[in-house]
Design an enzyme around this catalytic site. Structure first.
Site, mmCIF file in Angstrom:
data_model
loop_
_atom_site.group_PDB
_atom_site.id
_atom_site.type_symbol
_atom_site.label_atom_id
_atom_site.label_comp_id
_atom_site.label_asym_id
_atom_site.label_seq_id
_atom_site.Cartn_x
_atom_site.Cartn_y
_atom_site.Cartn_z
ATOM 1 N N ARG A 157 0.787 -1.254 0.036
ATOM 2 C CA ARG A 157 -0.035 0.162 -0.018
ATOM 3 C C ARG A 157 0.867 1.171 -0.017
ATOM 4 O O ARG A 157 1.109 2.053 -0.946
ATOM 5 C CB ARG A 157 -0.861 0.024 1.125
ATOM 6 N N ASP A 158 1.463 1.666 1.266
ATOM 7 C CA ASP A 158 2.278 2.708 1.190
ATOM 8 C C ASP A 158 3.266 2.558 0.233
ATOM 9 O O ASP A 158 3.746 3.684 -0.472
ATOM 10 C CB ASP A 158 2.647 3.007 2.563
ATOM 11 N N HIS A 179 3.912 4.419 12.676
ATOM 12 C CA HIS A 179 4.020 4.407 11.438
ATOM 13 C C HIS A 179 4.999 5.637 11.066
ATOM 14 O O HIS A 179 4.800 6.821 11.067
ATOM 15 C CB HIS A 179 2.794 4.564 10.546
ATOM 16 N N HIS A 183 8.461 7.263 8.644
ATOM 17 C CA HIS A 183 9.262 7.319 7.346
ATOM 18 C C HIS A 183 10.449 7.685 7.727
ATOM 19 O O HIS A 183 10.795 8.586 8.498
ATOM 20 C CB HIS A 183 8.386 8.167 6.621
ATOM 21 N N CYS A 214 3.690 9.389 0.551
ATOM 22 C CA CYS A 214 2.590 9.993 0.299
ATOM 23 C C CYS A 214 2.503 11.116 -0.852
ATOM 24 O O CYS A 214 3.360 11.874 -0.864
ATOM 25 C CB CYS A 214 2.002 10.553 1.548
ATOM 26 N N ASN A 217 8.950 4.545 3.749
ATOM 27 C CA ASN A 217 8.703 3.905 4.880
ATOM 28 C C ASN A 217 9.879 3.461 5.630
ATOM 29 O O ASN A 217 10.904 3.205 4.948
ATOM 30 C CB ASN A 217 7.596 3.011 5.044
HETATM 31 N N1 COA Z 1 -12.786 4.933 -4.462
HETATM 32 C C1 COA Z 1 -12.924 4.952 -5.880
HETATM 33 N N2 COA Z 1 -13.658 6.021 -6.378
HETATM 34 C C2 COA Z 1 -13.914 7.123 -5.748
HETATM 35 C C3 COA Z 1 -13.659 7.004 -4.046
HETATM 36 C C4 COA Z 1 -13.056 5.884 -3.860
HETATM 37 N N3 COA Z 1 -13.056 5.674 -2.249
HETATM 38 N N4 COA Z 1 -14.190 8.158 -3.619
HETATM 39 C C5 COA Z 1 -14.603 8.830 -4.782
HETATM 40 N N5 COA Z 1 -14.375 8.337 -5.932
HETATM 41 C C6 COA Z 1 -14.947 8.750 -7.136
HETATM 42 C C7 COA Z 1 -16.233 9.483 -7.226
HETATM 43 O O1 COA Z 1 -17.028 8.462 -7.437
HETATM 44 C C8 COA Z 1 -16.048 10.290 -8.433
HETATM 45 O O2 COA Z 1 -15.968 9.636 -9.531
HETATM 46 P P1 COA Z 1 -16.436 10.450 -11.010
HETATM 47 O O3 COA Z 1 -15.491 11.275 -11.182
HETATM 48 O O4 COA Z 1 -16.331 9.043 -12.001
HETATM 49 O O5 COA Z 1 -17.873 10.648 -10.726
HETATM 50 C C9 COA Z 1 -14.641 10.922 -8.226
HETATM 51 O O6 COA Z 1 -14.015 10.175 -7.438
HETATM 52 C C10 COA Z 1 -14.643 12.138 -7.412
HETATM 53 O O7 COA Z 1 -15.493 11.823 -6.173
HETATM 54 P P2 COA Z 1 -15.419 13.007 -4.997
HETATM 55 O O8 COA Z 1 -16.212 12.398 -3.896
HETATM 56 O O9 COA Z 1 -15.732 14.392 -5.285
HETATM 57 O O10 COA Z 1 -13.789 13.001 -4.570
HETATM 58 P P3 COA Z 1 -12.683 13.938 -4.461
HETATM 59 O O11 COA Z 1 -12.391 14.068 -5.947
HETATM 60 O O12 COA Z 1 -13.018 15.088 -3.619
HETATM 61 O O13 COA Z 1 -11.552 13.141 -3.983
HETATM 62 C C11 COA Z 1 -10.909 11.416 -2.378
HETATM 63 C C12 COA Z 1 -11.542 12.602 -2.586
HETATM 64 C C13 COA Z 1 -10.633 11.041 -0.828
HETATM 65 C C14 COA Z 1 -11.519 10.104 -3.154
HETATM 66 C C15 COA Z 1 -9.258 11.580 -3.060
HETATM 67 O O14 COA Z 1 -8.836 12.532 -2.423
HETATM 68 C C16 COA Z 1 -8.475 10.149 -2.785
HETATM 69 O O15 COA Z 1 -8.870 9.198 -3.206
HETATM 70 N N6 COA Z 1 -7.476 10.595 -1.963
HETATM 71 C C17 COA Z 1 -6.529 9.471 -1.407
HETATM 72 C C18 COA Z 1 -5.090 10.053 -1.441
HETATM 73 C C19 COA Z 1 -4.310 9.082 -1.052
HETATM 74 O O16 COA Z 1 -4.347 7.788 -1.117
HETATM 75 N N7 COA Z 1 -3.092 9.336 -0.311
HETATM 76 C C20 COA Z 1 -2.109 8.485 0.101
HETATM 77 C C21 COA Z 1 -2.541 7.637 1.406
HETATM 78 S S1 COA Z 1 -2.654 8.496 2.885
HETATM 79 ZN ZN ZN Z 2 3.399 6.247 5.164
#
Ligand code: COA
Ligand code: ZN
Length: 310
Positions: A15-16, A206, A208, A239, A248
């Protein structure tokens, strides 16, 4: 006789480790790695993230990895989850634990999750209300030791976030040093304050190694009473939404240190090193792990030929 407390290593490479890689590691290779981690006997393996595939393309195959891997009895298979949609996807994929993640630093939460911390918790409350059988909930506080945008985070704020997670029914808490800003004294102080709330069996650290203090922070946390630590094979990780993020703490380096210090981990160091040496072929670059390059302390070298008698 005093028995030495074991140190529990939780493997987060899949994952990370992979989330920041520009290459997409093939699903079959991820599954092979997951199966190798299971065979090594890790208590917890963080398998993938159910986040937006646009945000983290490297982990777009989370459901396929969960579906394709073998599961060992006694291992908890963890999925990182940012919101309700992620939780629904992770439950459908059969995750054993949902790792809810938000950041102490509001700015990092907005950059990473596009939500305020309060909005993150509104989503987590809806997740906690989902029927989930015996699937566990862990709550992670990212940037708990410092935010790359805001700097130091007050201890009281971090502990308040911990309490909010516990109030939701989380049975595990992770304090994450997302961009390697922690130092050993700070770590000892926060662990001492967190342990009365969380308990050593439920608290994960956790770290890094962004500024070279990863293993020093482990020793400080362990000496302060912590026992569960995330680490990534090869020291991969970081990240994608934090400037300057890097890997990490490295699983095999951590296990090697524990072996030298007489702290049991239950993990097979030569097998970890062998597995780590396969990572460059998957990610296309050298890894940060040091023991895989230097060998174990016990791997001595033959004396150079022709030395005079001592
Ligand atoms: N899994 C898959 N798709 C997702 C989702 C999820 N958990 N959450 C939202 N989406 C999709 C929505 O369905 C939408 O799809 P579309 O454009 O096809 O309609 C799109 O993403 C935007 O949805 P929205 O709720 O407006 O999300 P956002 O654009 O504000 O993004 C997150 C919010 C949280 C989904 C996004 O910022 C994210 O995935 N962040 C994770 C970052 C990460 O992993 N960082 C490292 C780990 S700490
Ligand atoms: Zn981390």
């Amino acid at each position: 006789m005093n028995t030495v407390r074991p140190l529990i290593v939780q493997e987060v490479c899949l994952r990370d480790g992979l989330q920041i890689e520009p290459v997409f590691v093939a699903t079959a290779d991820k599954i092979r790695l997951a199966d190798a981690f299971s065979a090594l006997g890790f208590a917890r393996i963080e398998v993938s993230s159910f986040v937006s595939p646009k945000a983290v393309p490297a982990l777009a195959d989370a459901a396929e990895v969960f579906a394709g891997m073998q599961r060992a009895p006694g291992t908890v298979y963890v999925a990182l989850v940012p919101n309700l949609k992620g939780a629904e996807r992770a439950l459908a994929a059969g995750a054993g634990e949902l790792n809810l993640v938000m950041s102490a630093g509001q700015t990092h939460n907005l950059a990473n999750m596009r939500m305020t911390t309060d909005e993150s918790f509104e989503g987590f409350a809806r997740i906690a209300a989902l029927p989930r059988g015996n699937v566990l909930l862990n709550g992670s506080v990212a940037t708990a030791f410092g935010c790359p945008f805001e700097g130091a985070q007050p201890v009281a704020k971090v502990l308040d976030l911990v309490r909010r997670y516990l109030d939701l029914g989380c049975t595990g808490i992770t304090l994450a040093d997302t961009t390697g800003m922690a130092n050993p004294r700070q770590v000892a102080a926060l662990v001492e304050q967190a342990l009365p709330l969380v308990g050593a069996d439920a608290l994960t650290l956790h770290f890094h190694n962004t500024r070279g203090l990863g293993l020093a922070n482990v020793v400080a946390a362990y000496d302060a009473g912590a026992q569960r630590f995330d680490a990534a094979l090869g020291g991969l990780g970081g990240c994608p939404f934090a400037p300057g993020a890097s890997g990490n703490i490295c699983t095999e380096d951590l296990v090697a240190m524990c072996e030298e210090m007489g702290i049991p981990t239950g993990l097979d160091l030569p097998a970890l090193i062998a597995l780590s040496r396969g990572l460059p072929a998957l990610v296309g670059h050298e890894t940060a792990g040091q023991v895989a390059k230097a060998g174990r302390v016990a791997d001595l070298h033959p004396a150079p030929p022709g030395l005079r008698a001592a």
